[in-house]
Design a protein around this motif. Sequence first.
Motif, PDB file in Angstrom:
ATOM      1  N   ALA A 255      -6.583   8.156  -4.745  1.00  0.00           N
ATOM      2  CA  ALA A 255      -7.819   8.518  -5.206  1.00  0.00           C
ATOM      3  C   ALA A 255      -7.523   7.985  -6.239  1.00  0.00           C
ATOM      4  N   ASP A 256      -6.661   7.051  -6.565  1.00  0.00           N
ATOM      5  CA  ASP A 256      -6.806   6.437  -7.959  1.00  0.00           C
ATOM      6  C   ASP A 256      -5.333   5.801  -7.775  1.00  0.00           C
ATOM      7  N   LEU A 257      -5.883   4.334  -7.797  1.00  0.00           N
ATOM      8  CA  LEU A 257      -4.455   3.231  -7.570  1.00  0.00           C
ATOM      9  C   LEU A 257      -3.835   2.663  -8.784  1.00  0.00           C
ATOM     10  N   ARG A 258      -4.445   3.083  -9.640  1.00  0.00           N
ATOM     11  CA  ARG A 258      -3.835   3.102 -10.991  1.00  0.00           C
ATOM     12  C   ARG A 258      -2.609   4.031 -10.726  1.00  0.00           C
ATOM     13  N   THR A 259      -2.666   5.368 -10.550  1.00  0.00           N
ATOM     14  CA  THR A 259      -2.086   6.882 -11.264  1.00  0.00           C
ATOM     15  C   THR A 259      -1.507   6.717  -9.966  1.00  0.00           C
TER      16      THR A 259
ATOM     17  N   ASP B  20      -5.029   0.422   6.180  1.00  0.00           N
ATOM     18  CA  ASP B  20      -4.939  -0.681   6.823  1.00  0.00           C
ATOM     19  C   ASP B  20      -6.985  -0.890   7.642  1.00  0.00           C
ATOM     20  N   SER B  21      -8.022  -0.193   7.652  1.00  0.00           N
ATOM     21  CA  SER B  21      -9.393  -0.598   7.681  1.00  0.00           C
ATOM     22  C   SER B  21      -9.941  -0.450   6.539  1.00  0.00           C
ATOM     23  N   GLY B  22      -9.531  -1.223   6.067  1.00  0.00           N
ATOM     24  CA  GLY B  22     -10.610  -1.809   4.186  1.00  0.00           C
ATOM     25  C   GLY B  22     -10.789  -0.741   3.462  1.00  0.00           C
ATOM     26  N   ALA B  23      -9.971   0.094   3.639  1.00  0.00           N
ATOM     27  CA  ALA B  23     -10.254   0.956   2.346  1.00  0.00           C
ATOM     28  C   ALA B  23      -9.033   2.039   1.974  1.00  0.00           C
ATOM     29  N   CYS B  24      -9.146   2.804   0.944  1.00  0.00           N
ATOM     30  CA  CYS B  24      -7.997   3.306   0.205  1.00  0.00           C
ATOM     31  C   CYS B  24      -8.174   4.558   0.181  1.00  0.00           C
ATOM     32  N   ALA B  25      -9.207   5.327   0.838  1.00  0.00           N
ATOM     33  CA  ALA B  25      -9.124   6.900   0.621  1.00  0.00           C
ATOM     34  C   ALA B  25      -9.829   7.160   1.851  1.00  0.00           C
ATOM     35  N   ALA B  26      -9.716   8.631   2.307  1.00  0.00           N
ATOM     36  CA  ALA B  26     -10.467   9.015   2.925  1.00  0.00           C
ATOM     37  C   ALA B  26     -10.330  10.531   2.910  1.00  0.00           C
ATOM     38  N   GLN B  27     -11.613  10.908   3.492  1.00  0.00           N
ATOM     39  CA  GLN B  27     -12.082  12.164   3.207  1.00  0.00           C
ATOM     40  C   GLN B  27     -12.722  12.713   4.511  1.00  0.00           C
ATOM     41  N   VAL B  28     -12.432  13.861   5.513  1.00  0.00           N
ATOM     42  CA  VAL B  28     -13.212  13.975   6.710  1.00  0.00           C
ATOM     43  C   VAL B  28     -13.053  15.859   6.234  1.00  0.00           C
ATOM     44  N   ARG B  29     -13.828  16.519   6.846  1.00  0.00           N
ATOM     45  CA  ARG B  29     -13.918  18.329   7.508  1.00  0.00           C
ATOM     46  C   ARG B  29     -14.648  17.946   8.149  1.00  0.00           C
ATOM     47  N   VAL B  30     -14.042  18.949   9.698  1.00  0.00           N
ATOM     48  CA  VAL B  30     -15.435  18.754  10.698  1.00  0.00           C
ATOM     49  C   VAL B  30     -14.677  20.670  10.333  1.00  0.00           C
TER      50      VAL B  30
ATOM     51  N   ALA C 137       1.088  -1.126  -0.028  1.00  0.00           N
ATOM     52  CA  ALA C 137       0.197   0.271   0.111  1.00  0.00           C
ATOM     53  C   ALA C 137       0.670   1.385   0.290  1.00  0.00           C
ATOM     54  N   VAL C 138       0.633   1.895  -0.670  1.00  0.00           N
ATOM     55  CA  VAL C 138       1.020   3.262  -0.442  1.00  0.00           C
ATOM     56  C   VAL C 138       0.248   4.481  -0.453  1.00  0.00           C
ATOM     57  N   LEU C 139       0.483   5.226   1.232  1.00  0.00           N
ATOM     58  CA  LEU C 139       0.025   6.009   1.862  1.00  0.00           C
ATOM     59  C   LEU C 139       0.413   7.756   1.548  1.00  0.00           C
TER      60      LEU C 139
ATOM     61  N   ILE D 109     -18.210  16.090   8.260  1.00  0.00           N
ATOM     62  CA  ILE D 109     -18.873  15.428   7.473  1.00  0.00           C
ATOM     63  C   ILE D 109     -17.374  14.173   6.826  1.00  0.00           C
ATOM     64  N   TYR D 110     -17.476  13.244   6.412  1.00  0.00           N
ATOM     65  CA  TYR D 110     -16.758  11.986   5.730  1.00  0.00           C
ATOM     66  C   TYR D 110     -17.296  10.966   4.466  1.00  0.00           C
ATOM     67  N   SER D 111     -16.075  10.971   4.407  1.00  0.00           N
ATOM     68  CA  SER D 111     -16.243   9.412   2.873  1.00  0.00           C
ATOM     69  C   SER D 111     -14.743   8.864   2.817  1.00  0.00           C
ATOM     70  N   LEU D 112     -15.380   7.387   2.729  1.00  0.00           N
ATOM     71  CA  LEU D 112     -14.553   6.805   2.665  1.00  0.00           C
ATOM     72  C   LEU D 112     -14.320   5.611   1.396  1.00  0.00           C
ATOM     73  N   ASN D 113     -13.406   5.744   0.896  1.00  0.00           N
ATOM     74  CA  ASN D 113     -13.866   4.662  -0.379  1.00  0.00           C
ATOM     75  C   ASN D 113     -13.291   3.254   0.134  1.00  0.00           C
ATOM     76  N   THR D 114     -13.817   2.651   0.401  1.00  0.00           N
ATOM     77  CA  THR D 114     -13.906   1.485   0.424  1.00  0.00           C
ATOM     78  C   THR D 114     -13.451  -0.323  -0.395  1.00  0.00           C
ATOM     79  N   LEU D 115     -13.182  -0.847  -0.506  1.00  0.00           N
ATOM     80  CA  LEU D 115     -12.117  -2.344  -0.283  1.00  0.00           C
ATOM     81  C   LEU D 115     -13.094  -3.532  -0.902  1.00  0.00           C
ATOM     82  N   HIS D 116     -14.260  -3.201   0.509  1.00  0.00           N
ATOM     83  CA  HIS D 116     -15.284  -4.500   0.671  1.00  0.00           C
ATOM     84  C   HIS D 116     -16.688  -4.001   0.329  1.00  0.00           C
ATOM     85  N   MET D 117     -17.552  -4.214  -0.382  1.00  0.00           N
ATOM     86  CA  MET D 117     -19.109  -2.954  -0.743  1.00  0.00           C
ATOM     87  C   MET D 117     -19.480  -4.057  -0.063  1.00  0.00           C
TER      88      MET D 117
END
Length: 394
Positions: free
Chosen positions: A82-86, A58-68, A6-8, A363-371
């Motif tokens: 945002a893009d696992l290919r690029t 590590d939490s089953g997601a590949c991306a996160a956006q968080v706004r407080v 994984a690249v972080l 407000i948050y959004s997570l990009n999950t890997l297992h629907m």
Amino acid sequence: MRVGAAVLVVNFTGARDPSEEMAANDVELLSPLLGPVPSTLAPLDRAALRQVIAGPVDSGACAAQVRVSGPEGRWLGTSGLADLRTGAPVPADGRFRIGALTQTFTATVVLQLAAERRVDLERPIQHYLPGLLPPTHGLVTVRQLLDHTHGLAAVPHPARDPAWFFENRFRRWTPREVVALALAQGPHFTPGTRQEEGDTGYFVAGLLIEKLTGRPFAQAVRERLLAPLHLRDTSVPGNDPTLPGPHARGYESIDDGDGARRHVDVTEANASWAWAAGEMISSTADLDTFLVALFRGGLLPEAQLEELFTVPDVPLVGGGQALHSAGLTRWTLEGLTLWGQRGASPGYVSGMLATRDVRRRLIYSLNTLHMARTRPALADRIVRTAFTPRAAAT
């Protein structure tokens, strides 16, 4: 696409001193006699927020956006890819599929129509949409559609099952087609006696909006909510499978059987299977603007606004007491009451939560890997970190 190590990538903005200039959505809360109202929340812990989203993979997601947001401080952070290919980083203004957060928009339009006396929340939906519900179903009021006490069976689409999703991802569903599939199962319980969260009531609410306004659901939402609030990142896509504007892509991780995993891009899909219950797209900035306008009474008169914060006194199917109002959900966190909504769509999990006085909003959004899996634990950690009560922080 195969992904090895994984690249972080972690990005943070808005990490200034708590005395930072307040956002346009924020005002200081004052008591007429005592001045500033003391907060029940601990000071915003930006370092803890950075840490909690630092490893989304590590939490089953590949991306996160968080706004407080709030008058006591703001924080905006992103992590992952945002893009696992690029290997592109997650955009801070990225758009995402909001799932059931759509229901708050739908409920708001219905409540506006109630304020205009074009619909009576106590009147049965059979009055407004005759013939839609079979005679085997009891009378269901408009309010019961919105607060999930209608007793209608759930939409039978296993949309979070990968096999079903890949077979149907570009299929076009009509709202009445989906409602008919749900109603064919028969009533689930007597209306008004229990509460069970689902999509069917909001499909019917969408049909009600179309009947009363004479406009397609998407047009009614745009005219009544998106345009007045200038929510330019927010859309009601209908049959358009694309996700416009900057965004992090959603994926499904599939086992190839040889120990390797393949990440299939699921970003594009026709969301008509979710329609008025879950089809919309938005951003953290737009959802924050919407939440503030809604909670402060900018979209609804006082009587209809109160419907958003009234939970029926009935049991939940499965145990416990009701949690859902006409468009929102109530949570209690260490004595702190939060209101909002959580959503899920293949590749995306999201949430919008706030204190009733909008003193703090998340407000948050997570990009999950297992629907097919349950909501990532990361989502709950984000909520707990953003809404730490003052007593818990000492």
